[in-house]
Scaffold this motif. Structure first.
Motif, PDB file in Angstrom:
ATOM      1  N   THR A   5       0.774  -1.140   0.004  1.00 24.61           N
ATOM      2  CA  THR A   5       0.132   0.052   0.191  1.00 24.61           C
ATOM      3  C   THR A   5       0.953   1.339   0.041  1.00 24.61           C
ATOM      4  N   VAL A   6       0.759   1.970  -1.062  1.00 17.93           N
ATOM      5  CA  VAL A   6       1.358   3.271  -1.171  1.00 17.93           C
ATOM      6  C   VAL A   6       0.404   4.515  -1.207  1.00 17.93           C
ATOM      7  N   ALA A   7       0.630   5.312  -0.226  1.00 23.72           N
ATOM      8  CA  ALA A   7       0.103   6.646  -0.026  1.00 23.72           C
ATOM      9  C   ALA A   7       0.579   7.752  -0.757  1.00 23.72           C
ATOM     10  N   ILE A   8      -0.305   8.399  -1.387  1.00 22.03           N
ATOM     11  CA  ILE A   8       0.098   9.779  -1.919  1.00 22.03           C
ATOM     12  C   ILE A   8      -0.540  11.116  -1.004  1.00 22.03           C
ATOM     13  N   VAL A   9       0.115  11.817  -0.302  1.00 19.28           N
ATOM     14  CA  VAL A   9      -0.201  13.111   0.243  1.00 19.28           C
ATOM     15  C   VAL A   9       0.188  14.275  -0.235  1.00 19.28           C
ATOM     16  N   GLY A  10      -0.232  15.354   0.278  1.00 20.43           N
ATOM     17  CA  GLY A  10       0.148  16.753  -0.138  1.00 20.43           C
ATOM     18  C   GLY A  10      -1.134  17.677   0.002  1.00 20.43           C
ATOM     19  N   SER A  11      -0.555  18.922  -0.245  1.00 20.35           N
ATOM     20  CA  SER A  11      -1.536  19.973   0.057  1.00 20.35           C
ATOM     21  C   SER A  11      -2.548  20.270  -1.323  1.00 20.35           C
ATOM     22  N   LEU A  38     -13.557  -0.059   6.192  1.00 24.91           N
ATOM     23  CA  LEU A  38     -13.360  -0.308   4.820  1.00 24.91           C
ATOM     24  C   LEU A  38     -11.732  -0.646   4.671  1.00 24.91           C
ATOM     25  N   ARG A  39     -10.746   0.017   5.167  1.00 24.97           N
ATOM     26  CA  ARG A  39      -9.365  -0.097   5.047  1.00 24.97           C
ATOM     27  C   ARG A  39      -9.061  -1.472   5.565  1.00 24.97           C
ATOM     28  N   GLN A  40      -9.492  -1.730   6.608  1.00 25.12           N
ATOM     29  CA  GLN A  40      -9.205  -3.060   7.351  1.00 25.12           C
ATOM     30  C   GLN A  40      -9.481  -4.155   6.717  1.00 25.12           C
ATOM     31  N   ALA A  41     -10.775  -4.147   5.899  1.00 25.35           N
ATOM     32  CA  ALA A  41     -11.419  -5.247   4.945  1.00 25.35           C
ATOM     33  C   ALA A  41     -10.588  -5.224   3.752  1.00 25.35           C
ATOM     34  N   LEU A  42     -10.160  -3.816   2.915  1.00 21.25           N
ATOM     35  CA  LEU A  42      -9.302  -4.012   2.013  1.00 21.25           C
ATOM     36  C   LEU A  42      -8.033  -4.816   2.198  1.00 21.25           C
ATOM     37  N   TRP A  43      -7.316  -4.399   3.165  1.00 24.49           N
ATOM     38  CA  TRP A  43      -6.048  -4.939   3.534  1.00 24.49           C
ATOM     39  C   TRP A  43      -6.125  -6.575   3.893  1.00 24.49           C
ATOM     40  N   ARG A  44      -7.376  -6.933   4.386  1.00 19.18           N
ATOM     41  CA  ARG A  44      -7.456  -8.314   4.896  1.00 19.18           C
ATOM     42  C   ARG A  44      -8.135  -9.049   3.479  1.00 19.18           C
ATOM     43  N   GLU A  45      -8.786  -8.666   2.914  1.00 15.96           N
ATOM     44  CA  GLU A  45      -9.589  -9.353   1.772  1.00 15.96           C
ATOM     45  C   GLU A  45      -8.573  -9.494   0.542  1.00 15.96           C
ATOM     46  N   LEU A  46      -7.783  -8.274   0.250  1.00 17.49           N
ATOM     47  CA  LEU A  46      -6.863  -8.338  -0.962  1.00 17.49           C
ATOM     48  C   LEU A  46      -5.625  -8.093  -0.475  1.00 17.49           C
ATOM     49  N   THR A  70      -1.871   6.191   7.729  1.00 13.77           N
ATOM     50  CA  THR A  70      -0.672   5.802   8.781  1.00 13.77           C
ATOM     51  C   THR A  70      -0.144   4.395   8.594  1.00 13.77           C
ATOM     52  N   ASP A  71      -0.910   3.351   8.067  1.00 14.60           N
ATOM     53  CA  ASP A  71      -0.493   2.045   8.035  1.00 14.60           C
ATOM     54  C   ASP A  71      -0.022   1.583   6.554  1.00 14.60           C
ATOM     55  N   ALA A  72       0.412   2.575   5.929  1.00 15.83           N
ATOM     56  CA  ALA A  72       0.802   2.481   4.484  1.00 15.83           C
ATOM     57  C   ALA A  72       2.004   1.739   4.529  1.00 15.83           C
ATOM     58  N   ASP A  73       2.543   1.016   3.688  1.00 14.22           N
ATOM     59  CA  ASP A  73       3.956   0.439   3.466  1.00 14.22           C
ATOM     60  C   ASP A  73       4.783   1.507   3.060  1.00 14.22           C
ATOM     61  N   ARG A  74       4.327   2.763   2.260  1.00 10.84           N
ATOM     62  CA  ARG A  74       5.217   3.814   1.926  1.00 10.84           C
ATOM     63  C   ARG A  74       4.256   4.870   1.583  1.00 10.84           C
ATOM     64  N   ILE A  75       4.632   6.131   2.040  1.00  9.61           N
ATOM     65  CA  ILE A  75       4.097   7.124   1.901  1.00  9.61           C
ATOM     66  C   ILE A  75       4.816   8.231   1.165  1.00  9.61           C
ATOM     67  N   VAL A 104       9.595  10.679   1.231  1.00  2.00           N
ATOM     68  CA  VAL A 104       9.049   9.027   0.889  1.00  2.00           C
ATOM     69  C   VAL A 104       9.568   8.507   2.082  1.00  2.00           C
ATOM     70  N   GLY A 105       8.465   7.467   2.684  1.00  3.39           N
ATOM     71  CA  GLY A 105       8.807   6.710   3.807  1.00  3.39           C
ATOM     72  C   GLY A 105       7.701   6.405   4.466  1.00  3.39           C
ATOM     73  N   THR A 106       7.800   5.598   5.771  1.00  8.20           N
ATOM     74  CA  THR A 106       6.591   5.034   6.404  1.00  8.20           C
ATOM     75  C   THR A 106       6.237   6.652   7.379  1.00  8.20           C
ATOM     76  N   HIS A 107       5.005   6.393   7.982  1.00  6.93           N
ATOM     77  CA  HIS A 107       4.630   7.297   8.744  1.00  6.93           C
ATOM     78  C   HIS A 107       5.421   7.983   9.797  1.00  6.93           C
ATOM     79  N   ASP A 108       5.894   6.942  10.378  1.00  4.70           N
ATOM     80  CA  ASP A 108       6.829   7.162  11.662  1.00  4.70           C
ATOM     81  C   ASP A 108       8.325   8.103  11.113  1.00  4.70           C
ATOM     82  N   GLU A 109       8.693   7.371   9.827  1.00  5.68           N
ATOM     83  CA  GLU A 109      10.011   7.910   9.362  1.00  5.68           C
ATOM     84  C   GLU A 109       9.672   9.429   8.869  1.00  5.68           C
ATOM     85  N   LEU A 110       8.604   9.544   8.322  1.00 10.03           N
ATOM     86  CA  LEU A 110       8.597  10.966   7.811  1.00 10.03           C
ATOM     87  C   LEU A 110       7.995  11.991   8.917  1.00 10.03           C
TER      88      LEU A 110
END
Length: 575
Positions: free
Chosen positions: A363-369, A510-518, A534-539, A550-556
């Motif tokens: 799971t890769v998240a894209i954030v920004g203003s 919804l996110r838990q179901a997506l990560w669990r079922e797919l 916050t649980d994404a593998d990479r942001i 680019v990195g995990t929630h804690d790293e960023l």
């Protein structure tokens, strides 16, 4: 363009057109022959009181008339078949061409203009084809043949035709010449009124929420008045044209009666011949008027043909490779390699230096203003736009080299503004996969947290959905769009801020179901809420179209100021 368009499509119906020409030719010949028969009956049968001659020639004249009517009917039928088929084929090709456009071309033409071009403009070309096929032989044959037959009847009166026809042509050229620019303006105004109407219908909730009905009504009134003004000018020319035609025709007939009466009185012309000459004058004028009517239709049809041709000749910026790659070495993998993207005509790129990857199942998240380029970035994955620098690879293959259909089969996109089609819940979900069973649909709805509200609908999966999904809430629309993408069974799911209308609890489930079922599906998530990613593998953090982290929630959180500012601004919401 008009001739090119007509030839391009009507050549498929050459046998129908040949039938039109043959039967129109026969109909025109019969029409030209009837006045001569009439003259013979009057000159010989009536003059000599020969009842047998009158009955015999009268019956033959009736037979010729019936043959003329039958030929005209058959020719019109063939012309209608060819013209309607022409319209169908052009509309189908325009639709196919537009379907292959990227977002760039659709924005360039405008949705309202594309609709007008595929309806009203095609109709103008179709009408010209219809009228042209029925008049193509009749008008010139009546005009030219009428002159020949009239001269054969009486050379002395032919000077009336030599005066009337040029006057008629001059009037037609002067008036029709003024119509050409008006037709082009009219089609442009038609685009405008369609655009305004479309905006007001799709944005009716916003209009009402801001009490803008009077202002929007005035806006529509202005567009409506503009098109009315142009239409009135065109109508004024039409109103002027036909009375002038009838004036010239009637003056010519009066001249024939006047000077012909003198000839009859002098014994130089028989009364039947005079009647025949008058009929031929009417046929000549009728042929010229028909030709003028065709000439009036041609400018508007030519404008419409140019507009249709612009769509058919437009090359999509998203070109399909001739031998696109259909096998993907690394299904589910997404790689951005120093990607740059610039919109046409823009001074600066929207995205620059985008360099990250997503492995299968990650799971890769894209954030920004707002305005950072997040939606543009994810639009590059399914190739809604083509990069202007670097490359985007899906499954190990550059998207520009992949077979487009195979590429799209592996990607499920949930857009920022989900759109539902008129139909049922089931038909909308099966838009992703037509052979999906009801069990597949309920499973997708369960993952998307939409099972409960669909179950409560009167007809469940068969419940009606209005165009655009206006009869369900924004959150329900988003969940149905997510379920539709899941039914598609892609290897990559792209969520473009697709959880924004959901409450925090539904979002989390919804996110838990997506990560669990797919677990094996790659998920690219654009989100505004930090809690969603916050649980994404990479942001991936964007700022002004550039990757700033680019990195995990804690790293960023520990190392990236931009990301930290985003998190801190939402602490009160997502604590």
């Amino acid at each position: 363009m008009l001739g090119k368009l007509l030839f391009r499509y009507l050549k498929k119906y050459k046998w129908l057109l040949l039938g039109v020409l043959v039967f129109q030719f026969a109909s025109a010949l019969a029409t030209l022959y009837l006045p001569t028969l009439n003259a013979d009956i009057i000159n010989y049968g009536v003059a000599k009181a020969d009842t047998g001659y009158i009955w015999t020639h009268g019956a033959f004249m009736l037979l010729v008339s019936l043959g003329q009517i039958l030929c005209a009917i058959i020719a019109t039928f063939f012309a209608a078949r060819a013209a309607m088929s022409l319209g169908r084929d052009i509309r189908a090709d325009v639709f196919a061409r537009v379907s292959g456009f990227s977002e760039r071309e659709v924005s360039q033409f405008g949705a309202g203009s594309l609709i007008t071009r595929n309806t009203n403009d095609v109709q103008q070309v179709q009408m010209l084809a219809m009228m042209g096929a029925t008049m193509f032989v009749t008008a010139p044959l009546l005009a030219i043949g009428g002159v020949i037959m009239a001269v054969r009847q009486d050379v002395g009166l032919s000077w009336l035709i030599a005066v009337a026809v040029p006057v008629l042509l001059v009037v037609a050229v002067l008036i029709i010449g003024r119509m050409v620019p008006l037709f082009r303006t009219y089609q442009g105004r038609l685009d405008t009124i369609n655009r305004v109407m479309r905006e007001q219908l799709t944005g009716v909730r916003v209009v009402r929420a801001f009490v803008r009905e009077p202002i929007e009504a005035e806006r529509f009134r202005a567009a409506n008045t503009d098109i009315m003004t142009v239409g009135r000018n065109v109508g004024s020319l039409f109103v002027l044209l036909f009375p002038l035609f009838m004036l010239i025709l009637n003056v010519t007939v009066v001249g024939v009666i006047w000077f012909g009466g003198v000839e009859v009185n002098a014994g130089n012309v028989e009364i039947g011949t005079l009647f025949a000459f008058m009929q031929y004058v009417g046929q000549i004028m009728g042929g010229v008027i028909m030709s003028s009517f065709m000439a009036m239709m041609i400018p508007r049809a030519a404008v419409s043909a140019d507009r249709v041709g612009e769509v058919l000749d437009a090359e999509s910026s998203m070109t399909r490779p001739e031998n696109g790659v259909t096998e993907f070495a690394a299904p589910g993998q997404v790689v951005f390699d120093d990607v740059e993207f610039t919109y046409p005509g823009a001074d600066a790129p929207v995205l620059t230096g985008i360099d990250f990857h997503a492995e299968p199942g990650e799971t890769v998240a894209i954030v920004g203003s707002t305005g950072a380029g997040k939606t543009t970035l994810v639009s590059l994955i399914p190739r809604l736009f083509d990069v202007t620098g670097g490359s985007v690879k899906v499954g190990g293959v550059d998207v520009r080299e992949a077979d487009v259909d195979e590429l799209w089969k592996g990607i499920g996109l949930v857009p920022q503004r989900p759109f539902l089609f008129t139909g049922t819940v089931a038909s909308n979900l099966r838009y992703g996969r037509e052979d999906a069973t009801d069990e597949d649909l309920w499973k997708a709805l369960e993952i998307a947290q939409g099972k409960d509200f669909v179950s409560e609908m009167p007809d469940g999966l068969e419940s009606h959905i209005a165009q655009g999904g206006t009869n369900v809430s924004g959150g329900q629309r988003q969940r149905l769009a997510i379920a539709r993408a899941i039914v598609h069974q892609p290897r990559i799911l792209v969520f473009d801020d697709s959880f924004s209308a959901l409450d925090l609890t539904t979002d989390a489930r919804l996110r838990q179901a997506l990560w669990r079922e797919l677990p094996d599906v790659t998920k690219i998530v654009v989100a505004q809420r930090v809690s969603t990613i916050t649980d994404a593998d990479r942001i991936v953090v964007l700022d002004g179209g550039t990757m700033v982290g680019v990195g995990t929630h804690d790293e960023l959180l520990a190392s990236n100021d931009t990301y930290r500012e985003i998190v801190e601004s939402q602490l009160g919401v997502d604590a």
